[in-house]
Design a protein around this motif. Structure first.
Motif, PDB file in Angstrom:
ATOM      1  N   SER A 123      -8.671  -5.892  -5.841  1.00  0.00           N
ATOM      2  CA  SER A 123      -9.616  -5.239  -4.833  1.00  0.00           C
ATOM      3  C   SER A 123     -10.188  -6.090  -3.938  1.00  0.00           C
ATOM      4  N   ILE A 124     -10.051  -6.010  -2.563  1.00  0.00           N
ATOM      5  CA  ILE A 124     -11.153  -7.219  -1.776  1.00  0.00           C
ATOM      6  C   ILE A 124     -11.596  -6.715  -0.741  1.00  0.00           C
ATOM      7  N   ASP A 125     -12.649  -7.187  -0.168  1.00  0.00           N
ATOM      8  CA  ASP A 125     -13.485  -6.774   0.867  1.00  0.00           C
ATOM      9  C   ASP A 125     -12.669  -7.196   2.295  1.00  0.00           C
ATOM     10  N   LYS A 126     -13.420  -6.889   3.439  1.00  0.00           N
ATOM     11  CA  LYS A 126     -12.582  -7.286   4.855  1.00  0.00           C
ATOM     12  C   LYS A 126     -12.658  -8.810   4.944  1.00  0.00           C
TER      13      LYS A 126
ATOM     14  N   ASN B 145     -10.122   3.344  -3.887  1.00  0.00           N
ATOM     15  CA  ASN B 145     -10.559   3.931  -2.580  1.00  0.00           C
ATOM     16  C   ASN B 145     -10.910   3.072  -1.334  1.00  0.00           C
ATOM     17  N   GLN B 146     -11.933   2.813  -1.090  1.00  0.00           N
ATOM     18  CA  GLN B 146     -12.096   2.195   0.360  1.00  0.00           C
ATOM     19  C   GLN B 146     -11.757   0.868   0.682  1.00  0.00           C
ATOM     20  N   SER B 147     -11.796   0.135  -0.445  1.00  0.00           N
ATOM     21  CA  SER B 147     -11.285  -1.557  -0.173  1.00  0.00           C
ATOM     22  C   SER B 147     -10.036  -1.729  -0.093  1.00  0.00           C
ATOM     23  N   ASN B 148      -9.727  -2.787   0.328  1.00  0.00           N
ATOM     24  CA  ASN B 148      -8.225  -3.069   0.439  1.00  0.00           C
ATOM     25  C   ASN B 148      -7.701  -3.604  -1.000  1.00  0.00           C
ATOM     26  N   VAL B 149      -6.318  -3.261  -1.181  1.00  0.00           N
ATOM     27  CA  VAL B 149      -5.991  -3.815  -2.481  1.00  0.00           C
ATOM     28  C   VAL B 149      -4.704  -4.878  -2.133  1.00  0.00           C
ATOM     29  N   VAL B 150      -4.611  -5.804  -2.797  1.00  0.00           N
ATOM     30  CA  VAL B 150      -3.470  -6.662  -2.961  1.00  0.00           C
ATOM     31  C   VAL B 150      -2.762  -6.890  -3.804  1.00  0.00           C
ATOM     32  N   THR B 151      -1.490  -7.341  -4.075  1.00  0.00           N
ATOM     33  CA  THR B 151      -0.906  -7.705  -5.275  1.00  0.00           C
ATOM     34  C   THR B 151      -1.032  -9.139  -5.822  1.00  0.00           C
ATOM     35  N   ALA B 152      -1.687  -9.413  -6.826  1.00  0.00           N
ATOM     36  CA  ALA B 152      -2.055 -10.800  -7.457  1.00  0.00           C
ATOM     37  C   ALA B 152      -0.813 -11.290  -8.079  1.00  0.00           C
ATOM     38  N   SER B 153      -0.012 -10.403  -9.005  1.00  0.00           N
ATOM     39  CA  SER B 153       0.928 -10.881  -9.958  1.00  0.00           C
ATOM     40  C   SER B 153       1.718  -9.601 -10.314  1.00  0.00           C
ATOM     41  N   ILE B 154       3.015  -9.971 -10.217  1.00  0.00           N
ATOM     42  CA  ILE B 154       4.067  -8.840 -11.196  1.00  0.00           C
ATOM     43  C   ILE B 154       4.626  -9.877 -12.255  1.00  0.00           C
TER      44      ILE B 154
END
Ligand SMILES: CC(C)(COP(=O)(O)OP(=O)(O)OC[C@H]1O[C@@H](n2cnc3c(N)ncnc32)[C@H](O)[C@@H]1OP(=O)(O)O)[C@@H](O)C(=O)NCCC(=O)NCCS
Length: 163
Positions: free
Chosen positions: A122-125, A56-65
């Protein structure tokens, strides 16, 4: 600030996603084979949607594939079908499984063309990792996926020198 996701649990069904895309000449090489990079981009996008639905509210980034193998070719005029769902949730990290299908629209034939495991965080600002809801396991299949996802996560963290 209190973490709003603390003690919250969500099912894999709540975040799963599916997409169907027409493969066009601009997606392929001169012989008509769709580029791996086009498939990978869409795998990354749909995994991000699943992760965002869960977090939901947090930002999500790709760490690995994880290493991706293209088992069958996908051609111009085929539809690319992607099915994505959460297998495993650790604290801030999530493993999303994306299954890739090629559909020959002339003959209604659908083949499994590949699979990818995407880890998102998931990361914060400030870019600091942030806890996400735990995964509520409803079925035996959910439990099996979680266990296998956990084992894969441990080996990818080992490989990345994070364990
Ligand atoms: C992903 C990222 C936030 C992790 O940063 P970090 O300093 O390792 O953060 P932490 O040590 O707090 O770890 C956070 C989580 O990431 C997981 N993680 C870190 N590296 C990982 C990797 N290579 N593979 C899988 N998981 C990984 C950790 O296990 C941890 O999981 P947990 O909270 O569920 O236990 C950071 O590496 C980053 O910002 N990378 C760039 C992301 C990006 O730009 N992606 C492309 C665009 S979306």
């Amino acid at each position: 600030m209190q973490n709003p996701t603390k003690n919250l649990k969500k099912t894999a069904n709540e975040s799963k996603a599916e997409t169907t895309l027409m493969m066009l000449p601009s997606d392929a090489n001169p012989k008509g084979n769709v580029f791996g990079g086009v498939i990978l981009k869409n795998v990354d996008l749909i995994a991000g949607i699943v992760a965002k639905r869960h977090a939901n509210q947090s930002n999500v980034v790709t760490a690995s594939i994880d290493r991706m193998t293209f088992i069958k070719p996908i051609f111009i005029g085929n539809s690319l079908i992607l099915e994505a769902r959460l297998n495993y949730v650790k604290r801030s990290s999530m493993e999303i499984e994306v299954n890739i299908f090629a559909e020959d629209l002339d003959y209604n034939i659908r083949v499994h063309a590949g699979r990818a495991y995407v880890t998102t965080v998931s990361i914060d600002k400030y870019g600091k990792s942030m806890e996400v809801p735990q995964l509520l396991l409803e079925t035996e299949d959910d439990k099996r996926r979680f266990k296998e996802g956990e084992a894969r996560m441990m080996s990818r963290l080992k490989e990345a020198g994070k364990l």
